[in-house]
Design a protein around this motif. Structure first.
Motif, short mmCIF file in Angstrom:
data_model
loop_
_atom_site.label_atom_id
_atom_site.label_comp_id
_atom_site.label_asym_id
_atom_site.label_seq_id
_atom_site.Cartn_x
_atom_site.Cartn_y
_atom_site.Cartn_z
N ASP A 1 0.85 -1.20 0.00
CA ASP A 1 0.00 0.00 0.00
C ASP A 1 0.88 1.25 0.00
O ASP A 1 0.85 2.06 0.94
CB ASP A 1 -0.89 -0.04 1.26
N PRO A 2 1.72 1.41 -1.05
CA PRO A 2 2.70 2.50 -1.03
C PRO A 2 2.06 3.88 -0.87
O PRO A 2 2.66 4.77 -0.29
CB PRO A 2 3.42 2.37 -2.38
N GLU A 3 0.83 4.03 -1.35
CA GLU A 3 0.18 5.33 -1.26
C GLU A 3 0.00 5.75 0.20
O GLU A 3 0.09 6.93 0.55
CB GLU A 3 -1.18 5.27 -1.98
N ARG A 4 -0.27 4.77 1.06
CA ARG A 4 -0.46 5.04 2.47
C ARG A 4 0.82 5.65 3.08
O ARG A 4 0.77 6.53 3.93
CB ARG A 4 -0.83 3.75 3.20
N VAL A 5 1.97 5.16 2.63
CA VAL A 5 3.24 5.69 3.14
C VAL A 5 3.53 7.05 2.50
O VAL A 5 3.93 7.99 3.19
CB VAL A 5 4.40 4.70 2.86
N ARG A 6 3.26 7.14 1.20
CA ARG A 6 3.57 8.40 0.50
C ARG A 6 2.75 9.58 1.00
O ARG A 6 3.17 10.73 0.87
CB ARG A 6 3.35 8.24 -1.02
N THR A 7 1.57 9.32 1.57
CA THR A 7 0.71 10.43 2.00
C THR A 7 0.74 10.62 3.52
O THR A 7 0.00 11.43 4.06
CB THR A 7 -0.75 10.19 1.56
N ALA A 8 1.60 9.86 4.20
CA ALA A 8 1.68 9.97 5.67
C ALA A 8 2.27 11.34 6.04
O ALA A 8 2.92 11.97 5.21
CB ALA A 8 2.56 8.84 6.21
N PRO A 9 2.07 11.78 7.28
CA PRO A 9 1.35 11.13 8.37
C PRO A 9 -0.18 11.33 8.29
O PRO A 9 -0.64 12.30 7.70
CB PRO A 9 1.90 11.83 9.61
N HIS A 10 -0.91 10.38 8.90
CA HIS A 10 -2.36 10.42 8.85
C HIS A 10 -3.01 10.77 10.19
O HIS A 10 -4.18 11.08 10.24
CB HIS A 10 -2.89 9.06 8.39
N THR A 11 -2.25 10.66 11.28
CA THR A 11 -2.87 10.80 12.61
C THR A 11 -2.33 11.96 13.43
O THR A 11 -2.71 12.14 14.57
CB THR A 11 -2.62 9.51 13.43
N THR A 12 -1.43 12.75 12.87
CA THR A 12 -0.82 13.84 13.63
C THR A 12 -1.68 15.11 13.50
O THR A 12 -2.52 15.20 12.60
CB THR A 12 0.60 14.12 13.07
N PRO A 13 -1.49 16.08 14.39
CA PRO A 13 -2.32 17.31 14.34
C PRO A 13 -2.24 18.01 12.98
O PRO A 13 -3.22 18.57 12.51
CB PRO A 13 -1.73 18.19 15.44
N VAL A 14 -1.07 18.00 12.35
CA VAL A 14 -0.98 18.50 10.98
C VAL A 14 -0.47 17.37 10.10
O VAL A 14 0.29 16.52 10.53
CB VAL A 14 -0.04 19.72 10.83
N ARG A 15 -0.91 17.39 8.83
CA ARG A 15 -0.52 16.33 7.89
C ARG A 15 0.77 16.75 7.20
O ARG A 15 1.55 17.50 7.74
CB ARG A 15 -1.68 16.11 6.91
#
Ligand SMILES: *Cc1c(COP(=O)(O)O)cnc(C)c1O
Length: 487
Positions: free
Chosen positions: A452-466
């Motif tokens: 799921d490379p897209e998940r890594v490329r668009t991280a972070p997902h859970t921090t106050p700012v992306r």
């Protein structure tokens, strides 16, 4: 978490108070009678009017947005982000230290002077050097002070030299300090084992060389095992051997730079000696020297006469003053407390555990990530994200994805000689459980790179700012508008 935090000015309500003063018990006088006309302001300052709990909640809330060592694992290579024991803070807050004034006469601050003198002594014993200045406020300033002393030493001997040698794995502050000190920096190559290439050093070493600046263990986390040969080459041309000891975390109680032949060494109290670090300081970068460099130390030097401590300004060869007062005293109190609490055996255990922790991580991760220099490492090691890059995921993406696992990103893209570098330094203060959690995160991310490379490329997902536009943020400082856009 919501990054749309109002500013303290947004919270302001006219007439609200955070502090109340007691009634005056002396006759009231108008300010005009006490201050000259030009010192009086015409308009009131535009300060937020908020209550004490509002101030406290606002700043506590903001502090929880950021990652810090009291919140989670922080494997930031070369930076030694170890836990800062809270007893350091207890000492630093003792009124006799916290409230002392830097202009107080020496005889009224004997305790503070004694602490600085003893801290200098301890650093000498740890490093095998003869004298220390505590003045520099950072590692980089220590480098500059060290090079200025080396320059003064050569000048005094009537041979002004022009260049300083630096290995290609060095920290970026090294060439910057060399330039500021008025020298030209000349790069020395590393060999295929990640160590100083001795033949290249021999070629570069001549009578124009003022010093070699070496980091040992180097920034690949490798001990320069040819250090004795290096010392002979450098001293053989009359140059000085400088050690960037920002990070002494692998050497405490095991090996001493002075015994390896180093003439000048700077230390970062905010790394090895557990004083708070990050967010811009304050720090301290003391410099230790061998006796022949002693006369050039910055003034004042703290001397002990019997039971009395005094400040010595009478040093005609001194490079002068390089920092206001004596440097960051509160940082010294913390480092002194740490060293005394650990004791000699404790400090040795620090380095042993830092080395064990780094090697444990390295062995667990080397099958999944490339490890360009596979030998036994010291307190840190450097992986390469080359393999992941071939699958379309950059090291930057991996670092950002780690934030979702509650881990601060490692140092990336440094040292420059490793492509897609991930420089990892766990420090001694992490338990096996937190190391294992980090290994799990790194292995999970490596799997995601395939699945799921897209998940890594668009991280972070859970921090106050992306993912931030870092270059844009630096050029266009407009905090509120960015928050409004919900970045
Ligand atoms: C951190 C570091 C420095 C610079 O120290 P500062 O206190 O940030 O100025 C220099 N060299 C090395 C190897 C470092 O890790």
């Amino acid at each position: 978490m919501n990054i749309l935090e109002p500013t303290i000015f947004d919270l302001s309500q006219e007439g609200r108070q955070g502090a109340a003063l007691p009634d005056l018990d002396v006759p009231e006088k108008p300010l005009e009678e006490l201050l000259p006309e030009e010192s009086l302001r015409r308009d009131l300052p535009h300060l937020p009017e908020v209550s004490e709990p509002e101030v406290v909640r606002h700043f506590i809330h903001l502090s929880s947005f950021n990652h810090h060592i009291d919140k989670g694992f922080y494997p930031l290579g070369s930076c030694t982000m170890k836990y800062n024991p809270k007893v350091n803070e207890v000492s630093a807050r003792l009124p006799g230290f916290a409230r002392v004034h830097p202009l107080a006469p020496a005889k009224t601050v004997q305790g503070a002077l004694r602490l600085m003198h003893e801290l200098g002594d301890l650093l000498c014993r740890i490093s095998g050097l003869d004298e220390v200045t505590l003045q520099p406020a950072a590692g980089a300033q220590g480098e500059l002070a060290g090079l200025m002393m080396i320059r003064a030493y050569h000048d005094k001997r009537g041979h002004r030299r022009s260049k300083v040698l630096i290995p290609d794995s060095a920290h970026g502050t090294n060439p910057a300090s060399v330039t500021l000190a008025g020298y030209r920096s000349v790069q020395v190559a590393s060999n295929d084992r990640g160590l100083v290439d001795i033949d290249d050093l021999r070629r570069a070493a001549d009578e124009e060389v003022a010093a070699l600046m070496l980091t040992n263990p180097n920034t690949l986390g490798l001990f320069e095992s040819d250090i004795e040969e290096i010392e002979r080459i450098v001293h053989g041309v009359g140059a000085q051997l400088y050690m960037d000891g920002a990070n002494l975390n692998a050497l405490l109680g095991i090996a001493r730079p002075g015994d390896m032949g180093f003439d000048v060494v700077h230390f970062n109290l905010h790394k090895t000696f557990s004083t708070p670090h990050g967010g811009g300081g304050p720090g301290a970068g003391p410099v230790g020297v061998k006796a022949h460099i002693g006369p050039f130390l910055p003034v004042p030097v703290i001397l002990r006469d019997g039971e009395e401590y005094r400040l010595d300004y009478d040093r005609p060869d001194s490079i002068g003053k390089i920092q206001s007062f004596y440097g960051n005293f509160g940082v010294m109190v913390r480092a002194y407390t740490y060293i005394r609490m650990m004791g000699a055996r404790g400090l040795r255990a620090v380095s042993e555990n830092a080395i064990i922790n780094a090697n444990y991580l390295k062995r667990k991760l080397e099958g999944t990530y490339d490890l360009p220099y596979p030998q036994h490492c010291q307190h840190e090691f450097v992986l390469s994200g080359r393999r992941q890059k071939e699958q379309g995921v950059k090291t930057l993406d991996i670092a950002k994805r780690l934030l979702d696992f509650g881990v601060h990103a490692p140092t990336i893209y440094f040292p420059l000689i490793v492509p897609e570098a991930l420089m990892i330094e766990p420090t001694e203060t992490e338990s096996k459980e937190s190391l294992d959690a980090f290994i799990d995160a790194m292995l999970t991310i490596a799997r995601e790179v395939s699945t799921d490379p897209e998940r890594v490329r668009t991280a972070p997902h859970t921090t106050p700012v992306r993912r931030l536009d870092e270059a844009g943020a630096g050029r266009k400082l407009d905090v509120r508008q960015r928050a409004d856009r919900g970045v």
